[in-house]
Design a protein around this motif. Structure first.
Motif, short mmCIF file in Angstrom:
data_model
loop_
_atom_site.label_atom_id
_atom_site.label_comp_id
_atom_site.label_asym_id
_atom_site.label_seq_id
_atom_site.Cartn_x
_atom_site.Cartn_y
_atom_site.Cartn_z
N LEU A 181 0.88 -1.05 -0.07
CA LEU A 181 -0.07 0.20 -0.05
C LEU A 181 1.11 1.30 0.08
O LEU A 181 2.05 1.23 0.31
N LYS A 235 1.91 4.26 1.68
CA LYS A 235 1.70 4.87 2.97
C LYS A 235 1.12 6.52 2.82
O LYS A 235 0.63 7.01 4.01
N LEU A 295 -2.62 6.81 2.41
CA LEU A 295 -3.13 6.24 3.78
C LEU A 295 -2.80 7.14 4.96
O LEU A 295 -3.14 6.68 5.96
N ARG A 350 0.04 7.51 6.45
CA ARG A 350 0.81 7.03 7.42
C ARG A 350 2.37 7.41 6.98
O ARG A 350 3.30 6.39 6.77
N LYS A 394 0.83 8.79 11.35
CA LYS A 394 0.60 9.82 10.56
C LYS A 394 1.33 11.07 10.65
O LYS A 394 1.50 11.71 9.85
#
Length: 153
Positions: A57, A59, A62, A64, A114
């Motif tokens: 994925l 990051k 998302l 992160r 985050k």
């Protein structure tokens, strides 16, 4: 690796780059028919060479994007304390990777959050609750230079 021939190794290389490739697509690359390629893939799975298939994925998308490498040194090094740490770390979703080390630190963790505030809260409310942690040393990744899940085979 002695169980693997060159065709098996090539199949593993292809699947490492794109695990969505079908046996038919791989067979075409190798100039083989799909059936033996399918059988080889199943054998490689059954023998444990292929552990699982995953999606990697993004990051940043998302949210992160802060990656932290956290070095953990334990106060006491008994088998019970080490096993308890290993069990507890499994329950922390922020920890993407954990390695038990030989050397100056006992464990290295790769953590994605985050932002710095989220990392601070992770340490304060989760990681610090694990008994027997002596020292935490956190370093923050400025830029991903190379990030690969592929093994050189």
């Amino acid at each position: 690796m002695e169980n693997l021939d060159q065709t098996d190794i090539t199949i593993l290389r292809i699947l490492q780059k794109d695990s969505k490739k079908t046996a038919k697509e791989i067979a075409k690359i190798l100039n083989l028919t799909p059936s033996p390629v399918y059988e080889r893939i199943r054998r490689l799975e059954n023998q444990g060479f292929i552990k699982k298939y995953v999606a990697i994925l993004d990051k940043k998308l998302l949210e992160r994007s802060v990656t932290t490498i956290c070095q953990v040194s334990m106060r006491y090094h008994s088998e019970a304390f080490i096993e308890k740490f290993e069990e507890q770390i499994q329950n922390l979703d922020e920890v993407q990777e954990c390695y038990h080390m030989a050397g100056q630190v006992d464990f290295i963790l790769k953590i994605n959050t985050k932002g710095l505030e989220d990392y601070h809260n992770f340490v304060k409310y989760k990681l610090s609750k694990i008994e027997n942690i002596g020292v935490l040393n956190s370093t923050f990744v400025l830029k991903d230079i190379k990030n690969s899940s592929e093994f050189y085979i």
